[in-house]
Motif scaffolding. Structure first.
Motif, PDB file in Angstrom:
ATOM      1  N   ARG A   1      69.401  33.387  47.312  1.00  0.00           N
ATOM      2  CA  ARG A   1      69.089  33.348  48.732  1.00  0.00           C
ATOM      3  C   ARG A   1      68.838  34.740  49.304  1.00  0.00           C
ATOM      4  N   TRP A   2      69.664  35.705  48.910  1.00  0.00           N
ATOM      5  CA  TRP A   2      69.561  37.035  49.487  1.00  0.00           C
ATOM      6  C   TRP A   2      69.001  38.052  48.498  1.00  0.00           C
ATOM      7  N   PHE A   3      69.559  38.080  47.295  1.00  0.00           N
ATOM      8  CA  PHE A   3      69.108  39.025  46.291  1.00  0.00           C
ATOM      9  C   PHE A   3      68.715  38.276  45.019  1.00  0.00           C
ATOM     10  N   PRO A   4      67.768  38.821  44.244  1.00  0.00           N
ATOM     11  CA  PRO A   4      67.275  38.111  43.055  1.00  0.00           C
ATOM     12  C   PRO A   4      68.390  37.841  42.043  1.00  0.00           C
ATOM     13  N   THR A   5      68.443  36.617  41.578  1.00  0.00           N
ATOM     14  CA  THR A   5      69.389  36.235  40.527  1.00  0.00           C
ATOM     15  C   THR A   5      68.669  35.759  39.274  1.00  0.00           C
ATOM     16  N   GLY A   6      67.356  35.766  39.299  1.00  0.00           N
ATOM     17  CA  GLY A   6      66.555  35.301  38.181  1.00  0.00           C
ATOM     18  C   GLY A   6      65.182  34.894  38.693  1.00  0.00           C
ATOM     19  N   PHE A   7      64.473  34.122  37.886  1.00  0.00           N
ATOM     20  CA  PHE A   7      63.147  33.647  38.258  1.00  0.00           C
ATOM     21  C   PHE A   7      63.085  32.139  38.088  1.00  0.00           C
ATOM     22  N   ALA A   8      62.343  31.500  38.974  1.00  0.00           N
ATOM     23  CA  ALA A   8      62.181  30.053  38.921  1.00  0.00           C
ATOM     24  C   ALA A   8      60.697  29.727  38.823  1.00  0.00           C
ATOM     25  N   ASP A   9      60.395  28.630  38.133  1.00  0.00           N
ATOM     26  CA  ASP A   9      59.002  28.203  38.022  1.00  0.00           C
ATOM     27  C   ASP A   9      58.436  27.933  39.410  1.00  0.00           C
ATOM     28  N   SER A  10      57.286  28.516  39.677  1.00  0.00           N
ATOM     29  CA  SER A  10      56.641  28.356  40.974  1.00  0.00           C
ATOM     30  C   SER A  10      55.297  27.674  40.795  1.00  0.00           C
ATOM     31  N   ARG A  11      54.885  26.979  41.812  1.00  0.00           N
ATOM     32  CA  ARG A  11      53.579  26.320  41.780  1.00  0.00           C
ATOM     33  C   ARG A  11      52.485  27.378  41.704  1.00  0.00           C
ATOM     34  N   ASP A  12      51.593  27.220  40.729  1.00  0.00           N
ATOM     35  CA  ASP A  12      50.507  28.170  40.536  1.00  0.00           C
ATOM     36  C   ASP A  12      49.491  28.014  41.668  1.00  0.00           C
ATOM     37  N   GLN A  13      49.352  29.076  42.466  1.00  0.00           N
ATOM     38  CA  GLN A  13      48.401  29.052  43.572  1.00  0.00           C
ATOM     39  C   GLN A  13      47.337  30.140  43.399  1.00  0.00           C
ATOM     40  N   ALA A  14      47.107  30.558  42.150  1.00  0.00           N
ATOM     41  CA  ALA A  14      46.164  31.637  41.907  1.00  0.00           C
ATOM     42  C   ALA A  14      44.722  31.251  42.213  1.00  0.00           C
ATOM     43  N   TRP A  15      44.473  29.986  42.387  1.00  0.00           N
ATOM     44  CA  TRP A  15      43.113  29.543  42.686  1.00  0.00           C
ATOM     45  C   TRP A  15      42.807  29.605  44.186  1.00  0.00           C
ATOM     46  N   TYR A  16      43.817  29.909  44.996  1.00  0.00           N
ATOM     47  CA  TYR A  16      43.596  30.013  46.440  1.00  0.00           C
ATOM     48  C   TYR A  16      42.670  31.198  46.728  1.00  0.00           C
ATOM     49  N   GLU A  17      41.700  30.990  47.602  1.00  0.00           N
ATOM     50  CA  GLU A  17      40.729  32.023  47.927  1.00  0.00           C
ATOM     51  C   GLU A  17      40.814  32.403  49.405  1.00  0.00           C
ATOM     52  N   THR A  18      40.282  33.573  49.722  1.00  0.00           N
ATOM     53  CA  THR A  18      40.150  33.957  51.127  1.00  0.00           C
ATOM     54  C   THR A  18      39.097  33.080  51.794  1.00  0.00           C
ATOM     55  N   GLU A  19      39.021  33.176  53.112  1.00  0.00           N
ATOM     56  CA  GLU A  19      38.096  32.305  53.849  1.00  0.00           C
ATOM     57  C   GLU A  19      36.644  32.723  53.675  1.00  0.00           C
ATOM     58  N   GLN A  20      36.362  34.016  53.790  1.00  0.00           N
ATOM     59  CA  GLN A  20      34.972  34.461  53.829  1.00  0.00           C
ATOM     60  C   GLN A  20      34.646  35.615  52.892  1.00  0.00           C
ATOM     61  N   ILE A  21      35.621  36.405  52.469  1.00  0.00           N
ATOM     62  CA  ILE A  21      35.332  37.611  51.696  1.00  0.00           C
ATOM     63  C   ILE A  21      34.744  37.234  50.339  1.00  0.00           C
ATOM     64  N   PRO A  22      33.544  37.693  50.020  1.00  0.00           N
ATOM     65  CA  PRO A  22      32.922  37.309  48.748  1.00  0.00           C
ATOM     66  C   PRO A  22      33.637  37.921  47.540  1.00  0.00           C
ATOM     67  N   MET A  23      33.458  37.279  46.407  1.00  0.00           N
ATOM     68  CA  MET A  23      34.047  37.746  45.157  1.00  0.00           C
ATOM     69  C   MET A  23      33.129  38.783  44.518  1.00  0.00           C
ATOM     70  N   PRO A  24      33.581  40.040  44.368  1.00  0.00           N
ATOM     71  CA  PRO A  24      32.730  41.052  43.711  1.00  0.00           C
ATOM     72  C   PRO A  24      32.534  40.721  42.233  1.00  0.00           C
ATOM     73  N   ASP A  25      31.348  40.953  41.741  1.00  0.00           N
ATOM     74  CA  ASP A  25      31.051  40.646  40.341  1.00  0.00           C
ATOM     75  C   ASP A  25      31.888  41.495  39.395  1.00  0.00           C
ATOM     76  N   TRP A  26      32.239  42.724  39.799  1.00  0.00           N
ATOM     77  CA  TRP A  26      32.978  43.596  38.902  1.00  0.00           C
ATOM     78  C   TRP A  26      34.430  43.139  38.721  1.00  0.00           C
ATOM     79  N   LEU A  27      34.847  42.144  39.516  1.00  0.00           N
ATOM     80  CA  LEU A  27      36.197  41.591  39.361  1.00  0.00           C
ATOM     81  C   LEU A  27      36.211  40.274  38.598  1.00  0.00           C
TER      82      LEU A  27
END
Length: 228
Positions: free
Chosen positions: A131-157
């Protein structure tokens, strides 16, 4: 250059952090000005606009705020009420300053934990438990596919797509990139508070907050009046 700032320059880590902060602040201010200027020219000169300009400017401004908080600790520019400190002798003042430093360190650590826990799922990483300080890690829902609203994706990334998005293409910039400033900025703030706390502990400065903007302004006006 003031004493506390000069002392930081002797540390290799301090010099590196100084360079990161000062360069980032200058670049962010320049980019915000450039994007805003280009948008104004396009709007009034060509009846067009950068549709992603406002969102990018907001992101850059948020980054600038977090860099600015840590940078202000470096140059001891944060304002504060020191009436109580000025009312006591040097020994109690030192104790109160150290107590304030401990409170600030705890608060910065809590901010860092919260910032990591918020950002981690957007990067496909695990948030911490506790609750206050880290005691370990827990599996979290993968949200890496979330995108910004308007900022385009640079090709170099595009190289990050197999790592964070299972090979799928991003149409817009993934959110974990602008959101990364949350844990990074909080880590910088914690680092700067540690530095300031050490200076208080070793007697290099009396408190975390040594800026007296109002008094300085009054003195400047008085000096101008004397010159007249």
């Amino acid at each position: 250059m003031s004493g506390p700032v000069k002392d930081q320059a002797h540390s290799r880590l301090g010099r590196m952090v100084n360079g990161i902060e000062e360069t980032a602040i200058a670049v962010l201010l320049g980019l915000m000005t450039l994007v805003t200027f280009v948008n104004v020219v396009l709007r009034y000169g060509f009846n067009s606009s950068l549709i992603w300009g406002l969102e990018l400017t907001l992101v850059l401004f948020a980054w600038l705020v977090l860099f600015g908080i840590s940078y202000a600790f470096k140059i001891t520019a944060h304002l504060g009420v020191d009436a109580l400190l000025n009312a006591v002798s040097s020994r109690p003042r030192r104790v109160l300053s150290l107590l304030a430093a401990v409170v600030c360190l705890v608060y910065a650590a809590l901010m860092l934990k919260g910032a990591w826990d918020y950002w981690a799922p957007f990067a496909g990483l695990d948030a911490t438990t506790g609750r206050w300080f880290p005691t370990g890690f827990a599996d979290s829902r993968d949200q890496a596919w979330y995108e910004t609203e308007q900022i385009p994706m640079p090709d170099w990334l595009r190289f990050i797509e197999p790592i964070f998005n299972q090979g799928e293409s991003y149409e817009k910039l993934p959110r974990f990139i602008p959101y990364f400033m949350l844990p990074f900025g909080c880590a910088l703030i914690l680092f700067r508070i540690l530095q300031a706390s050490w200076r208080v502990l070793t007697g290099q400065q009396e408190s975390l907050i040594v800026s007296h903007e109002a008094e300085d302004a009054v003195e400047d006006v008085a000096a101008l009046n004397r010159e007249d």
